[in-house]
Design a protein around this motif. Structure first.
Motif, PDB file in Angstrom:
ATOM      1  N   VAL A   1      13.327 -11.050  -3.809  1.00 17.46           N
ATOM      2  CA  VAL A   1      12.249 -11.941  -4.237  1.00 17.46           C
ATOM      3  C   VAL A   1      11.078 -11.163  -4.849  1.00 17.46           C
ATOM      4  O   VAL A   1      10.381 -11.642  -5.743  1.00 17.46           O
ATOM      5  N   CYS A   2      10.875  -9.931  -4.381  1.00 14.89           N
ATOM      6  CA  CYS A   2       9.745  -9.125  -4.866  1.00 14.89           C
ATOM      7  C   CYS A   2       9.876  -8.803  -6.356  1.00 14.89           C
ATOM      8  O   CYS A   2       8.879  -8.599  -7.049  1.00 14.89           O
ATOM      9  N   ARG A   3      11.135  -8.735  -6.825  1.00 11.10           N
ATOM     10  CA  ARG A   3      11.354  -8.396  -8.244  1.00 11.10           C
ATOM     11  C   ARG A   3      11.157  -9.602  -9.139  1.00 11.10           C
ATOM     12  O   ARG A   3      11.038  -9.481 -10.334  1.00 11.10           O
TER      13      ARG A   3
ATOM     14  N   LEU B   1      -1.739  -3.681   6.365  1.00 14.50           N
ATOM     15  CA  LEU B   1      -0.644  -4.658   6.251  1.00 14.50           C
ATOM     16  C   LEU B   1       0.233  -4.411   5.030  1.00 14.50           C
ATOM     17  O   LEU B   1       1.447  -4.416   5.118  1.00 14.50           O
ATOM     18  N   HIS B   2      -0.403  -4.225   3.905  1.00 12.73           N
ATOM     19  CA  HIS B   2       0.359  -4.064   2.659  1.00 12.73           C
ATOM     20  C   HIS B   2       1.018  -2.679   2.639  1.00 12.73           C
ATOM     21  O   HIS B   2       0.382  -1.686   3.013  1.00 12.73           O
ATOM     22  N   PRO B   3       2.276  -2.597   2.205  1.00 18.34           N
ATOM     23  CA  PRO B   3       2.943  -1.285   2.173  1.00 18.34           C
ATOM     24  C   PRO B   3       2.147  -0.232   1.393  1.00 18.34           C
ATOM     25  O   PRO B   3       2.159   0.949   1.766  1.00 18.34           O
ATOM     26  N   TYR B   4       1.449  -0.641   0.338  1.00 21.14           N
ATOM     27  CA  TYR B   4       0.656   0.325  -0.431  1.00 21.14           C
ATOM     28  C   TYR B   4      -0.502   0.849   0.424  1.00 21.14           C
ATOM     29  O   TYR B   4      -0.766   2.058   0.449  1.00 21.14           O
TER      30      TYR B   4
ATOM     31  N   ALA C   1      -1.575  -9.586  -0.140  1.00 18.97           N
ATOM     32  CA  ALA C   1      -0.647 -10.172  -1.117  1.00 18.97           C
ATOM     33  C   ALA C   1       0.682  -9.446  -1.008  1.00 18.97           C
ATOM     34  O   ALA C   1       0.864  -8.391  -1.608  1.00 18.97           O
ATOM     35  N   CYS C   2       1.586  -9.987  -0.201  1.00 19.90           N
ATOM     36  CA  CYS C   2       2.893  -9.348   0.006  1.00 19.90           C
ATOM     37  C   CYS C   2       3.853 -10.373   0.586  1.00 19.90           C
ATOM     38  O   CYS C   2       3.479 -11.126   1.491  1.00 19.90           O
ATOM     39  N   HIS C   3       5.086 -10.397   0.079  1.00 19.80           N
ATOM     40  CA  HIS C   3       6.082 -11.363   0.567  1.00 19.80           C
ATOM     41  C   HIS C   3       6.466 -11.152   2.028  1.00 19.80           C
ATOM     42  O   HIS C   3       7.015 -12.046   2.647  1.00 19.80           O
ATOM     43  N   LEU C   4       6.175  -9.984   2.578  1.00 21.33           N
ATOM     44  CA  LEU C   4       6.515  -9.754   3.989  1.00 21.33           C
ATOM     45  C   LEU C   4       5.726 -10.688   4.909  1.00 21.33           C
ATOM     46  O   LEU C   4       6.113 -10.892   6.042  1.00 21.33           O
TER      47      LEU C   4
ATOM     48  N   GLY D   1       7.180  -9.775 -11.095  1.00 23.29           N
ATOM     49  CA  GLY D   1       7.174 -10.006  -9.650  1.00 23.29           C
ATOM     50  C   GLY D   1       6.032  -9.248  -9.007  1.00 23.29           C
ATOM     51  O   GLY D   1       4.926  -9.186  -9.552  1.00 23.29           O
ATOM     52  N   CYS D   2       6.299  -8.630  -7.874  1.00 23.61           N
ATOM     53  CA  CYS D   2       5.273  -7.811  -7.232  1.00 23.61           C
ATOM     54  C   CYS D   2       5.091  -6.530  -8.041  1.00 23.61           C
ATOM     55  O   CYS D   2       6.071  -5.807  -8.294  1.00 23.61           O
ATOM     56  N   ARG D   3       3.856  -6.238  -8.400  1.00 22.25           N
ATOM     57  CA  ARG D   3       3.588  -5.054  -9.227  1.00 22.25           C
ATOM     58  C   ARG D   3       3.965  -3.756  -8.524  1.00 22.25           C
ATOM     59  O   ARG D   3       4.166  -2.721  -9.151  1.00 22.25           O
ATOM     60  N   PHE D   4       4.015  -3.820  -7.226  1.00 20.51           N
ATOM     61  CA  PHE D   4       4.285  -2.611  -6.449  1.00 20.51           C
ATOM     62  C   PHE D   4       5.782  -2.404  -6.198  1.00 20.51           C
ATOM     63  O   PHE D   4       6.175  -1.373  -5.672  1.00 20.51           O
ATOM     64  N   HIS D   5       6.614  -3.368  -6.596  1.00 21.01           N
ATOM     65  CA  HIS D   5       8.013  -3.309  -6.154  1.00 21.01           C
ATOM     66  C   HIS D   5       8.766  -2.040  -6.585  1.00 21.01           C
ATOM     67  O   HIS D   5       9.599  -1.547  -5.825  1.00 21.01           O
ATOM     68  N   PRO D   6       8.503  -1.457  -7.790  1.00 24.38           N
ATOM     69  CA  PRO D   6       9.284  -0.255  -8.128  1.00 24.38           C
ATOM     70  C   PRO D   6       9.013   0.921  -7.173  1.00 24.38           C
ATOM     71  O   PRO D   6       9.809   1.850  -7.110  1.00 24.38           O
ATOM     72  N   ARG D   7       7.915   0.867  -6.429  1.00 24.60           N
ATOM     73  CA  ARG D   7       7.584   1.996  -5.538  1.00 24.60           C
ATOM     74  C   ARG D   7       7.675   1.604  -4.062  1.00 24.60           C
ATOM     75  O   ARG D   7       7.434   2.438  -3.192  1.00 24.60           O
ATOM     76  N   CYS D   8       7.956   0.352  -3.793  1.00 24.25           N
ATOM     77  CA  CYS D   8       7.860  -0.133  -2.413  1.00 24.25           C
ATOM     78  C   CYS D   8       9.152   0.115  -1.632  1.00 24.25           C
ATOM     79  O   CYS D   8      10.218  -0.348  -2.044  1.00 24.25           O
ATOM     80  N   PRO D   9       9.067   0.781  -0.487  1.00 18.64           N
ATOM     81  CA  PRO D   9      10.284   1.022   0.297  1.00 18.64           C
ATOM     82  C   PRO D   9      10.826  -0.245   0.954  1.00 18.64           C
ATOM     83  O   PRO D   9      11.945  -0.250   1.457  1.00 18.64           O
TER      84      PRO D   9
HETATM   85 FE1  SF4 Z   1       6.785  -4.496  -1.157  1.00 20.61          FE
HETATM   86 FE2  SF4 Z   1       7.728  -6.901  -1.713  1.00 20.61          FE
HETATM   87 FE3  SF4 Z   1       5.474  -6.664  -0.374  1.00 20.61          FE
HETATM   88 FE4  SF4 Z   1       5.573  -6.063  -2.943  1.00 20.61          FE
HETATM   89  S1  SF4 Z   1       5.870  -8.065  -2.053  1.00 20.61           S
HETATM   90  S2  SF4 Z   1       4.591  -4.890  -1.362  1.00 20.61           S
HETATM   91  S3  SF4 Z   1       7.599  -5.157  -3.101  1.00 20.61           S
HETATM   92  S4  SF4 Z   1       7.511  -6.009   0.290  1.00 20.61           S
END
Ligand code: SF4
Length: 334
Positions: free
Chosen positions: A311-313, A261-264, A329-332, A298-306
């Motif tokens: 809101v993620c920032r 689920l999570h982009p990472y 844990a993801c806003h999606l 914000g989301c720790r992954f946002h600098p790398r997330c496509p």
């Molecule tokens: Fe990507 Fe936003 Fe989800 Fe973080 S919260 S993983 S930046 S979509």
């Protein structure tokens, strides 16, 4: 939030809101002036490992996996939160209770070359924890127990391996010896920290099979720490994905591998070789895990997330529990 449900029985190990922070100073002058920065190695983790259950803890280097593993063994000081072992707060253990905890919990390290003493025979190294914990009443009984565990981990003929030195063993055999030393005292919880990452492909498969078999046979609870999702899949019931000090996803191994689920997690899954995957279906992420000294807002992954949105920032996503006990844990998904 409890990350892993205890559907296989009561949790043996639980982390509740665990934070491990380190203060560092960038130089002599900073230290003198008391200017320190904080490394947020583990930054608020809830995790539960059932008795006899196995959790694969996955993430890139720098994600805080090893620190979390050590925190569960009471080997690092917590900034916040608590670790419970069999219902008891580990930080409250002292004297004999602490010694018993040390016997019931063991760790296998990444590098069997450095975790064994090159000057000691394998048998004597495996015997050492029996002496420390006063297990077995005689030398002969200890030797017998060592031979049994050497056989169990596949170092046969056991009597021959008992007398060998580490340099006379292959990498895979050395890791088997390290596992024997951890298991000889009959622990209930084992933390295996990247135990196959220094091994060649065939030794690696053998050690993974061995860990899977021993876990079932000895009813061990296992925390298997790895950067390799495929390795976690082969020995774990559940998979927990960690990024920059936080858990970002958890689920059964099938759920996480089939439908990350999570982009990472999607990026981790997409690097596993799959002949059915079409060209262009791979989710690539760029860059390295940021320093835990400078955790992004914000989301720790946002600098790398496509898929990063505005809101993620700004807002750190909270763990959301979905149907069937999965969590992400993801806003999606909010
Ligand atoms: Fe990507 Fe936003 Fe989800 Fe973080 S919260 S993983 S930046 S979509």
């Amino acid at each position: 939030m409890r990350v892993i449900s205890t559907d296989e029985g009561r949790a043996l190990v639980e982390a509740r809101g665990v934070k491990v922070h380190y203060k560092v100073s960038s130089g002599f002058l900073s230290a003198l002036l008391g200017r320190t920065k904080v490394v947020r190695a583990v930054d608020g983790v809830d995790l539960s490992i059932p008795r006899g259950g196995s959790v694969g803890l996955v993430g890139e280097s720098g994600s805080g996996k090893t620190t979390l593993g050590r925190a569960l063994l009471g080997l690092v000081e917590l900034e916040e939160g608590s670790v419970l072992f069999d219902g008891t707060d580990v930080s409250s253990l002292k004297g004999n209770a602490l010694k018993a905890f040390r016997r019931r919990t063991q760790m296998v390290f990444q590098d069997p070359y450095t975790s064994l003493d090159p000057r000691m025979r394998i048998g004597h190294q495996v015997e050492e924890p029996l002496k420390v914990h006063g297990i077995c009443s005689s030398k002969e009984e200890r030797r017998q127990r060592v031979l049994e565990i050497l056989e169990k981990v596949g170092l046969v003929p056991a009597a021959e391996f008992y007398s060998r030195y580490p340099h006379q063993l292959s990498g895979g055999q050395r890791q088997r010896a390290a596992i024997a030393r951890a298991l000889v005292v009959g622990p209930e919880f084992l933390v295996a920290d990247e135990p196959v990452s220094n091994l060649d492909v065939s030794a690696r498969a053998q050690i993974l099979n061995l860990l899977r078999d021993l876990r079932r046979e000895m009813n061990l609870s296992l925390l298997f720490i790895t950067h390799d999702l495929a390795a976690a899949w082969s020995v774990s019931d559940k998979i927990v994905v960690m990024y920059l000090g936080k858990i970002v996803e958890e689920g059964t191994r099938e759920e996480v591998l089939r439908e990350p689920l999570h982009p990472y997690t999607q990026a981790l899954v997409s690097v596993i070789h799959d002949p059915k995957r079409k060209k262009g279906e791979r989710l690539r992420i760029s860059g390295e895990v940021p320093s835990p000294l400078n955790v992004p807002q914000g989301c720790r992954f946002h600098p790398r997330c496509p898929f990063a949105m505005d809101v993620c920032r700004r807002v750190e996503p909270q763990m959301i529990r979905l149907k069937g006990g999965r969590a992400v844990a993801c806003h999606l998904y909010s």
